[in-house]
Design an enzyme around this catalytic site. Structure first.
Site, PDB file in Angstrom:
ATOM      1  N   TRP A   1       0.955  -1.636   0.067  1.00 47.47           N
ATOM      2  CA  TRP A   1       0.626   0.427  -0.225  1.00 47.47           C
ATOM      3  C   TRP A   1       1.009   1.375   0.243  1.00 47.47           C
ATOM      4  CZ3 TRP A   1      -0.086   3.951   3.409  1.00 47.47           C
ATOM      5  CH2 TRP A   1      -1.374   4.657   3.012  1.00 47.47           C
ATOM      6  N   HIS A   2       1.521   1.120   0.618  1.00 47.08           N
ATOM      7  CA  HIS A   2       3.352   2.513   0.733  1.00 47.08           C
ATOM      8  C   HIS A   2       3.778   2.346  -0.781  1.00 47.08           C
ATOM      9  CE1 HIS A   2       2.356   1.946   4.992  1.00 47.08           C
ATOM     10  NE2 HIS A   2       2.964   2.979   5.108  1.00 47.08           N
ATOM     11  N   GLY A   3       3.621   1.596  -0.998  1.00 49.12           N
ATOM     12  CA  GLY A   3       4.535   1.740  -2.762  1.00 49.12           C
ATOM     13  C   GLY A   3       4.276   0.905  -3.760  1.00 49.12           C
TER      14      GLY A   3
END
Lengths: 408, 468
Positions: free
Chosen positions: B321-323
């Protein structure tokens, strides 16, 4: 007024007062100047990302509060916390270094590698060399070391062992240039050897303490190295103009300090005394002057400009190289544009290549990674004369036989 | 727009508040929506169009799910369709290039023809507003919330600028009542101002200088071991004060508009285990992942082995989700592994028997290693950095020069202040709950002025969590 006695109201009013008063005062200032209120510019442009960024930058640049307070904060950081911000690294004993140049040296090669192939210096340099060769002109390249490459020990005592070490990306380019037979003046070697001979804290430093540029000593050394190499290669006929020297000390506040744009810092630091040496014609006593008809064209950046076009004039690299070669030279300088801009400028000036046999191209080491406009392939200007000489072998080894089928 | 820029502080915010407090109550949500679209579209105007599309789509899906007479199957199909559409949009903008490039690498490895990868621009904050919007749909489906009474209420919820681009991730059910009815009081506004200023100062005075140190070291070729540790430490401080500062500013702005957001950070670096850390770090994300993903996978109700598996899956997806990078996947897996391991030990850390300072220190040490994965440009760079930290890698020929840029009195002072602050228990969110007093006012007003003056002199001002 009673509300001001309540800390909650006081805080709210102070907060709103601060965030509202800055733009209001700005509006009044701009309205009184009659040059339009910048805040309203947002309504006069299409709301594209580029326009919005430009608008934001223009607001920030004009902000009176920023203009008033920025120097004080930067001065406090500089004076008490030894922080030079984005541009400067403050070293002991009055030495300053250019931070982007230092970052270039430290960066990983893969991190620093530009995205586009045209941003690699090698293709641009080789292409330029080959274009010149097709017109019978030889290219000599002179990357000038960053100050921190030659004086790492001035930055930190931990760097004492780094004397003579070349940054990985620079070393990589120098090796590739050699492999591509590009004639390179190795000032890294020259300067490192000079430092070893003169010692770490010689008063005759090769670079200025407050500046990104070389000192008159560095200028002289570089000029001698280039002249020596050109004579070895036999690319330049010895001249007959006798030049003399005249000592002219000048006071100079270094560009690293000026780049911080904080007048308080500029007032706080004493400028350097630079023992410049002007070059004068022995027969007439006039200061050195460029000659458009010279066979040698020098392209470069501010390293070529300093002392030459700046105060005291005729004391820079070009004048000293002319003295060594006993003939006047011709030059084209673009500050900070040693990588591409100076060649683009040359493209618009066909006459600059007329009668030329050698082009000496100078750029500073950090431009390998940080050059303005990158490293574009730039065509030469149209030939000024139809009777240009035939192609030459412009490779590093002049004795090397011509290879069949190769564009020289 | 970024909170710590002149255009936000001196133009957007005063104008927004001026209009907001002069509008009749019923128009305020509409003004929030309009203002938030300007705030968001400031980066790239078409981003606002994408957010509007998501908002309209999810509002309609919400109507479908809560339509009187809808069968459970219809409701289920609607929620699945909504989740798939939202995640497809997120997937395309955020993960398409990652997936395509990975596939190309595989094709290259097996000697097949590679295909051209479309260059997709990642809209800032898309993960945050997609999650905001999804929580609405899922809460409606689960019966945990009632549908928004009007589009203006729902659009204000999705677009609400304080938490739009970097969280905290606020669920619809948390804000539903406040969107319809909220109190605008002097004490709430004043406490909002106070926490906004604290967050602003964290970002400008602490996170940005730490970022300069961290960037210097992480961008350097083969740093020495000491510098590698200092770089990791600086990044740990940067990301905490950056994100926590942003959350504080979001909470403060929310309060200025009459909203109350939940606490997003609770002294995470004082955690004694990784399990505890995830109760204190980015609390809003942890709780969303727990409630909507971990529980959906069965949580701890399907046996011990499945619990460990679920924890690992949730953290890997949380990392992703962060990247869209393998670094984030590995970062998530690292945390998932430790969470599962600590669960196996009975929600205790491996070093639970040690004294408290040692437990905190060791947890912080694990975080430092995980931040290297988070910060490094790619896995190769991360591995090189680990080697540098452990003194196992080659030291770059010019690496000692790093000392000149990072060990300045300024940076050492900032790092020392950060170290002092992260290990103390008082948190801005708790501190700002009690009424604003004269001593507090005397503290925060000069802090704000000083932070603004410092902001004027800074060129380095990124917000790390915007990219997520």
């Amino acid at each position: 007024m009673n509300r001001l006695r309540d800390p909650q109201w006081f805080l709210i009013l102070m907060f709103l007062g601060i965030i509202a008063s800055v733009p209001l005062i700005q509006t009044v200032i701009e309205a009184r100047r009659d040059d339009g209120v910048r805040a309203f510019d947002v309504f006069s442009q299409a709301p594209t990302a580029a326009n919005l960024r430009a608008y934001e930058r223009s607001l920030e640049a004009a902000n009176w509060a920023a203009q008033v307070s920025r120097p004080w904060i930067q001065f406090a950081q500089f004076e008490w916390l030894k922080d030079g911000g984005e541009k400067a690294v403050i070293a002991p004993e009055g030495w300053y270094f250019y931070k982007p140049g230092l970052n270039y040296m430290l960066a990983r090669i893969e991190k620093a590698k530009p995205a586009g192939a045209t941003n690699d210096p090698l293709p641009a340099i080789v292409d330029f060399r080959d274009q010149l060769a097709a017109r019978g002109i030889r290219l000599v390249l002179m990357p000038v070391p960053n100050k921190e490459s030659i004086y790492p020990d001035r930055l930190t005592s931990r760097a004492d062992a780094l004397l003579g070490v070349v940054a990985p990306r620079t070393r990589d380019l120098l090796e590739r240039l050699r492999a591509a037979n590009v004639e390179v003046i190795d000032l890294f070697k020259e300067f490192h050897e000079a430092r070893q001979q003169t010692g770490a804290i010689s008063p005759a430093s090769l670079y200025l303490a407050q500046d990104t540029h070389w000192s008159p000593v560095g200028v002289d050394l570089a000029a001698k190295a280039v002249a020596r190499r050109l004579k070895e290669l036999g690319w330049v006929q010895p001249g007959r103009v006798e030049y003399g020297e005249r000592s002219v000390p000048v006071r100079r506040l270094g560009d690293i300090l000026r780049m911080m744009q904080v007048p308080l810092i500029e007032r706080r630091v004493n400028s350097e005394t630079v023992p410049c040496v002007q070059v004068v014609r022995g027969d007439r006593g006039e200061l050195y002057k460029d000659a458009p008809e010279s066979e040698i064209l020098v392209l470069g950046d501010s390293f070529v400009r300093i002392y030459q076009q700046d105060e005291p004039r005729a004391a820079g690299f070009i004048a000293h190289l002319a003295k060594e070669l006993k003939q006047p030279l011709f030059s084209l300088v673009n500050d900070g544009g040693g990588s591409t801009l100076v060649r683009q400028e040359l493209r618009g000036r066909p006459a600059f290549l007329k009668n030329k046999k050698v082009v000496l191209w100078e750029f500073v080491e950090r431009d390998i990674g940080l050059g303005l406009e990158g490293w574009k392939l730039v065509p030469l200007p149209p030939a000024a004369s139809p009777s240009s000489p035939g192609p030459v072998n412009n490779s590093a080894d002049v004795n090397e036989p011509k290879k069949p089928g190769r564009l020289n | 727009m970024v909170f710590t820029t002149q255009v936000f502080v001196f133009y957007f915010l005063p104008l927004f508040l001026l209009v907001y407090y002069n509008l009749p109550y019923r128009w305020r949500n509409v003004w929030i929506t309009l203002g938030s679209y300007v705030f968001y579209g400031w980066w790239e105007p078409w981003f606002a169009g994408l957010m509007l599309f998501t908002t309209v789509m999810d509002f309609i899906w919400g109507k479908v799910i809560t339509r009187p007479g809808a069968t459970p199957l219809q409701r289920k199909l609607a929620v699945v369709a909504c989740v798939v559409t939202n995640l497809s949009l997120l997937g395309f903008f955020k993960y398409y290039m990652f997936a395509a490039e990975t596939l190309n690498q595989i094709l290259a490895a097996v000697g097949s023809q590679q295909f051209r990868v479309l260059q997709v621009i990642l809209p800032i904050g898309i993960s945050f507003y997609t999650f905001h919007s999804l929580t609405y749909i899922l809460d409606l489906y689960r019966g945990h919330a009632t549908p928004a009474k009007s589009f203006s209420v729902f659009s204000a919820f999705v677009a609400l600028f304080p938490d739009l681009v970097a969280g905290p991730i606020i669920r619809y059910k948390t804000l539903a009542e406040q969107l319809h009815e909220r109190e605008h009081t002097v004490s709430r506004f004043a406490s909002g101002v106070a926490i906004f200023i604290v967050g602003f100062a964290k970002k400008i005075l602490l996170a940005n200088p730490c970022g300069v140190v961290a960037d210097g070291v992480f961008n350097a070729a083969n740093p020495c071991a000491l510098e590698a540790w200092v770089g990791a430490l600086a990044y740990a401080f940067q990301i905490y004060f950056d994100f926590c500062g942003y959350s504080d500013m979001a909470v403060g702005l929310g309060r200025m508009l009459g909203f109350e957001f939940l606490k997003n950070f609770d002294a995470p670096y004082r955690s004694e285990s990784i399990t505890e850390l995830w109760r204190r770090w980015h609390i809003s994300l942890s709780s969303v992942l727990r409630d909507y993903l971990y529980f959906a996978l069965g949580g701890n109700r399907k046996g011990e082995g499945r619990t460990y598996f679920n924890l690992a899956v949730v953290m890997v997806l949380g990392g992703l989700w962060h990247g869209a990078k393998w670094n984030f996947v590995l970062w998530g897996a690292f945390h998932g592994l430790f969470l599962a391991f600590e669960r196996w030990l009975g929600k205790r850390s491996l070093y639970a028997a040690m004294p408290r300072p040692a437990r905190i220190g060791l947890t912080f040490l694990l975080m430092l290693f995980s931040w290297v994965l988070f910060r490094a440009d790619n896995l190769t760079a991360a591995m090189e950095y680990f080697r540098a930290m452990l003194g196992l890698g080659p030291v770059g020929s010019v690496a000692p020069l790093l000392a000149a840029t990072i060990y300045t009195p300024y940076h050492l002072l900032i790092l020392a202040v950060c170290a002092g602050l992260v290990f103390q228990p008082l948190q801005a969110h708790d501190w700002s709950q009690s009424p604003v007093t004269w001593p507090r006012t005397a503290l925060v007003v000069p802090l704000f002025v000083f932070s603004l003056m410092t902001m004027f002199s800074q060129a380095f001002n990124p917000f790390l969590y915007f990219q997520f």
